[in-house]
Design an enzyme around this catalytic site. Structure first.
Site, short mmCIF file in Angstrom:
data_model
loop_
_atom_site.label_atom_id
_atom_site.label_comp_id
_atom_site.label_asym_id
_atom_site.label_seq_id
_atom_site.Cartn_x
_atom_site.Cartn_y
_atom_site.Cartn_z
N LYS A 191 -0.89 15.01 9.85
CA LYS A 191 -1.72 13.63 9.80
C LYS A 191 -0.57 12.72 10.44
O LYS A 191 -1.03 11.98 11.24
CB LYS A 191 -2.19 13.34 8.67
CG LYS A 191 -2.70 12.05 8.62
CD LYS A 191 -3.08 11.36 7.33
CE LYS A 191 -3.49 10.09 7.33
NZ LYS A 191 -3.74 9.41 5.97
N GLY A 233 -7.47 5.90 1.33
CA GLY A 233 -8.40 5.10 2.12
C GLY A 233 -9.80 6.20 2.39
O GLY A 233 -10.22 6.55 1.64
N TYR A 234 -10.00 5.91 3.51
CA TYR A 234 -11.38 6.57 4.18
C TYR A 234 -11.13 8.00 4.36
O TYR A 234 -11.96 8.68 4.94
CB TYR A 234 -12.01 5.85 5.22
CG TYR A 234 -12.48 4.64 4.71
CD1 TYR A 234 -13.72 4.39 4.12
CD2 TYR A 234 -11.74 3.36 4.93
CE1 TYR A 234 -14.24 2.95 3.71
CE2 TYR A 234 -12.01 2.28 4.62
CZ TYR A 234 -13.15 1.83 4.10
OH TYR A 234 -13.72 0.68 3.66
N ASP A 255 -1.33 -3.62 10.39
CA ASP A 255 -2.59 -3.98 9.82
C ASP A 255 -3.42 -2.97 10.36
O ASP A 255 -3.41 -2.38 11.83
CB ASP A 255 -3.04 -5.40 10.34
CG ASP A 255 -4.21 -5.63 9.64
OD1 ASP A 255 -4.17 -5.88 8.24
OD2 ASP A 255 -5.50 -6.20 10.08
N ASN A 284 0.67 -1.15 -0.03
CA ASN A 284 0.16 0.19 -0.03
C ASN A 284 0.78 1.24 0.00
O ASN A 284 1.62 1.60 0.81
CB ASN A 284 -0.93 0.01 1.20
CG ASN A 284 -1.64 1.06 1.36
OD1 ASN A 284 -1.61 2.23 1.18
ND2 ASN A 284 -3.04 0.87 1.40
N GLY A 309 0.17 4.36 0.39
CA GLY A 309 0.09 5.48 1.32
C GLY A 309 0.71 4.88 2.55
O GLY A 309 1.18 5.80 3.30
#
Length: 210
Positions: free
Chosen positions: A188, A166-167, A69, A10, A12
Protein backbone atom coordinates in the site's frame (compact mmCIF):
# COMPACT_ATOMS: atom_id res chain seq x y z
CA UNK A 1 16.28 19.66 8.61
CA UNK A 2 16.46 16.79 11.08
CA UNK A 3 13.20 17.31 12.95
CA UNK A 4 9.69 17.67 11.59
CA UNK A 5 6.23 18.13 13.08
CA UNK A 6 3.42 16.17 11.44
CA UNK A 7 0.24 18.26 11.44
CA UNK A 8 -2.15 15.37 11.95
CA UNK A 9 -3.73 13.36 14.75
CA UNK A 10 -4.89 10.61 12.39
CA UNK A 11 -3.04 7.49 13.53
CA UNK A 12 -3.30 5.81 10.14
CA UNK A 13 -1.75 8.78 8.35
CA UNK A 14 0.95 9.10 11.00
CA UNK A 15 1.99 5.45 10.57
CA UNK A 16 2.27 5.76 6.80
CA UNK A 17 4.18 9.06 6.90
CA UNK A 18 6.57 7.94 9.65
CA UNK A 19 7.35 4.71 7.80
CA UNK A 20 8.80 6.64 4.86
CA UNK A 21 10.29 9.73 6.47
CA UNK A 22 12.47 7.64 8.79
CA UNK A 23 14.35 6.63 5.62
CA UNK A 24 15.62 10.23 5.45
CA UNK A 25 16.78 10.13 9.08
CA UNK A 26 14.23 12.79 9.97
CA UNK A 27 12.81 12.71 13.49
CA UNK A 28 9.03 12.85 13.18
CA UNK A 29 6.97 14.45 15.96
CA UNK A 30 3.16 14.19 15.90
CA UNK A 31 1.63 17.56 16.72
CA UNK A 32 -0.29 16.03 19.63
CA UNK A 33 3.01 15.25 21.36
CA UNK A 34 3.63 19.01 21.47
CA UNK A 35 0.07 19.81 22.59
CA UNK A 36 -0.71 21.54 19.31
CA UNK A 37 -4.41 21.73 18.53
CA UNK A 38 -5.86 20.75 15.18
CA UNK A 39 -6.10 23.59 12.66
CA UNK A 40 -9.29 24.67 10.97
CA UNK A 41 -9.82 23.31 7.45
CA UNK A 42 -12.15 25.86 5.86
CA UNK A 43 -10.99 25.59 2.27
CA UNK A 44 -12.46 23.84 -0.76
CA UNK A 45 -9.17 22.37 -1.99
CA UNK A 46 -6.82 19.80 -0.49
CA UNK A 47 -3.72 21.93 -1.04
CA UNK A 48 -5.15 24.99 0.72
CA UNK A 49 -6.19 22.91 3.72
CA UNK A 50 -2.82 21.16 3.89
CA UNK A 51 -1.02 24.51 3.77
CA UNK A 52 -3.20 25.91 6.56
CA UNK A 53 -2.46 22.90 8.76
CA UNK A 54 1.28 22.99 8.08
CA UNK A 55 1.55 26.71 8.87
CA UNK A 56 -0.46 26.24 12.07
CA UNK A 57 1.77 23.41 13.32
CA UNK A 58 4.96 25.29 12.44
CA UNK A 59 3.76 28.49 14.11
CA UNK A 60 3.02 26.71 17.38
CA UNK A 61 6.12 24.51 17.39
CA UNK A 62 8.81 26.72 15.89
CA UNK A 63 9.80 23.77 13.71
CA UNK A 64 9.38 22.70 10.11
CA UNK A 65 5.99 21.08 9.60
CA UNK A 66 4.41 18.66 7.18
CA UNK A 67 0.68 18.41 6.60
CA UNK A 68 -1.40 15.98 4.62
CA UNK A 69 -4.86 16.68 3.27
CA UNK A 70 -6.33 13.79 1.42
CA UNK A 71 -9.59 12.15 0.61
CA UNK A 72 -11.72 10.00 -1.64
CA UNK A 73 -13.27 11.43 -4.80
CA UNK A 74 -16.07 9.40 -6.39
CA UNK A 75 -17.07 10.13 -9.97
CA UNK A 76 -20.70 9.12 -9.51
CA UNK A 77 -20.97 11.57 -6.60
CA UNK A 78 -19.49 14.52 -8.52
CA UNK A 79 -16.20 14.19 -6.65
CA UNK A 80 -17.62 13.84 -3.18
CA UNK A 81 -16.76 13.24 -0.41
CA UNK A 82 -13.50 14.99 -1.41
CA UNK A 83 -12.17 17.38 1.24
CA UNK A 84 -15.05 16.27 3.48
CA UNK A 85 -14.02 12.61 3.45
CA UNK A 86 -13.28 12.46 7.19
CA UNK A 87 -16.74 13.74 8.08
CA UNK A 88 -18.89 12.49 5.21
CA UNK A 89 -21.37 10.75 7.54
CA UNK A 90 -21.99 14.06 9.31
CA UNK A 91 -22.78 15.70 5.98
CA UNK A 92 -25.28 12.97 5.13
CA UNK A 93 -26.86 13.25 8.59
CA UNK A 94 -26.13 16.78 9.85
CA UNK A 95 -28.82 16.56 12.52
CA UNK A 96 -27.25 13.55 14.25
CA UNK A 97 -26.50 13.53 17.96
CA UNK A 98 -23.30 14.98 19.39
CA UNK A 99 -20.33 12.72 18.83
CA UNK A 100 -19.10 10.61 21.75
CA UNK A 101 -15.71 8.92 22.18
CA UNK A 102 -17.24 5.67 20.95
CA UNK A 103 -18.52 7.47 17.86
CA UNK A 104 -15.01 8.72 17.08
CA UNK A 105 -13.70 5.16 17.16
CA UNK A 106 -16.41 4.10 14.70
CA UNK A 107 -16.15 7.15 12.44
CA UNK A 108 -14.55 5.17 9.59
CA UNK A 109 -17.37 2.64 9.70
CA UNK A 110 -20.00 5.39 9.68
CA UNK A 111 -18.35 7.11 6.73
CA UNK A 112 -18.23 3.83 4.81
CA UNK A 113 -21.91 3.22 5.46
CA UNK A 114 -22.70 6.76 4.34
CA UNK A 115 -20.72 6.22 1.14
CA UNK A 116 -22.54 2.96 0.35
CA UNK A 117 -25.87 4.69 0.97
CA UNK A 118 -24.96 7.60 -1.30
CA UNK A 119 -23.94 5.19 -4.08
CA UNK A 120 -27.05 3.00 -3.86
CA UNK A 121 -28.31 2.45 -7.41
CA UNK A 122 -25.32 4.26 -8.91
CA UNK A 123 -23.66 2.35 -11.78
CA UNK A 124 -20.54 4.56 -11.99
CA UNK A 125 -18.42 3.56 -9.01
CA UNK A 126 -15.07 4.79 -10.33
CA UNK A 127 -13.10 6.68 -7.71
CA UNK A 128 -9.68 7.86 -6.72
CA UNK A 129 -7.85 8.78 -3.57
CA UNK A 130 -6.02 12.11 -3.72
CA UNK A 131 -3.26 13.32 -1.40
CA UNK A 132 -1.66 16.74 -1.08
CA UNK A 133 1.42 17.04 1.13
CA UNK A 134 2.72 20.47 2.07
CA UNK A 135 6.02 21.05 3.88
CA UNK A 136 6.91 24.45 5.34
CA UNK A 137 10.33 25.15 6.81
CA UNK A 138 8.85 27.91 8.97
CA UNK A 139 5.32 29.18 9.47
CA UNK A 140 5.77 32.05 7.00
CA UNK A 141 7.71 30.02 4.43
CA UNK A 142 7.16 31.82 1.09
CA UNK A 143 7.94 28.69 -0.92
CA UNK A 144 6.18 25.64 0.56
CA UNK A 145 7.19 22.27 -0.85
CA UNK A 146 4.13 20.60 -2.37
CA UNK A 147 3.74 16.98 -3.46
CA UNK A 148 0.67 15.20 -4.81
CA UNK A 149 -0.48 11.66 -5.45
CA UNK A 150 -3.52 9.97 -7.02
CA UNK A 151 -4.59 6.33 -6.54
CA UNK A 152 -7.33 5.20 -8.92
CA UNK A 153 -9.81 2.40 -8.35
CA UNK A 154 -13.49 1.78 -7.74
CA UNK A 155 -15.91 1.43 -4.84
CA UNK A 156 -17.24 -2.02 -3.95
CA UNK A 157 -20.74 -2.74 -2.67
CA UNK A 158 -19.44 -4.36 0.53
CA UNK A 159 -16.24 -3.98 2.59
CA UNK A 160 -13.32 -6.41 2.35
CA UNK A 161 -10.17 -6.70 4.43
CA UNK A 162 -9.02 -5.64 7.88
CA UNK A 163 -5.91 -3.52 7.21
CA UNK A 164 -5.76 0.17 6.41
CA UNK A 165 -8.20 2.82 7.56
CA UNK A 166 -10.79 5.22 6.21
CA UNK A 167 -12.48 3.97 3.05
CA UNK A 168 -9.84 1.29 2.41
CA UNK A 169 -12.25 -1.67 2.91
CA UNK A 170 -14.42 -0.36 0.05
CA UNK A 171 -11.70 0.93 -2.27
CA UNK A 172 -10.61 -1.66 -4.86
CA UNK A 173 -7.18 -1.28 -6.44
CA UNK A 174 -7.66 -2.52 -10.00
CA UNK A 175 -4.04 -3.55 -10.58
CA UNK A 176 -3.91 -5.91 -7.58
CA UNK A 177 -7.64 -6.71 -7.46
CA UNK A 178 -7.56 -6.11 -3.72
CA UNK A 179 -9.02 -3.42 -1.52
CA UNK A 180 -6.80 -1.00 0.34
CA UNK A 181 -7.67 -2.99 3.46
CA UNK A 182 -6.50 -6.27 1.89
CA UNK A 183 -3.12 -4.98 0.76
CA UNK A 184 -0.07 -5.37 2.99
CA UNK A 185 1.25 -2.09 4.43
CA UNK A 186 4.41 -2.39 2.32
CA UNK A 187 2.48 -2.72 -0.94
CA UNK A 188 0.00 0.00 0.00
CA UNK A 189 2.77 2.45 0.88
CA UNK A 190 4.27 1.97 -2.58
CA UNK A 191 1.13 2.42 -4.69
CA UNK A 192 -1.23 4.57 -2.62
CA UNK A 193 -1.90 8.27 -3.11
CA UNK A 194 0.02 9.04 0.09
CA UNK A 195 2.86 6.73 -0.85
CA UNK A 196 3.19 8.43 -4.24
CA UNK A 197 3.11 11.90 -2.68
CA UNK A 198 5.70 10.95 -0.06
CA UNK A 199 8.04 9.54 -2.68
CA UNK A 200 7.70 12.78 -4.65
CA UNK A 201 8.26 14.81 -1.49
CA UNK A 202 11.42 12.86 -0.62
CA UNK A 203 12.86 13.61 -4.07
CA UNK A 204 12.13 17.32 -3.62
CA UNK A 205 13.64 17.39 -0.12
CA UNK A 206 16.84 15.75 -1.35
CA UNK A 207 17.06 18.09 -4.35
CA UNK A 208 16.62 21.21 -2.24
CA UNK A 209 18.81 19.86 0.59
CA UNK A 210 16.41 21.32 3.16
Amino acid sequence: MNKLVIASNNQGKLREIQALLTLLNIEVLPQASLNISEADEPHFTFIENALAKARHASLHSGLAALADDSGLCVEGLQGRPGVYSARFADMINPDGCAETNADKINRDEKNNLALLSALAGQSNRSAYYYCALVLVRRHDDPQPIIAEGIWSGEILTAPRGSNGFGYDPLFLDLSHHKTGAELSPDIKNKISHRGQALQQLMIKIKALKV
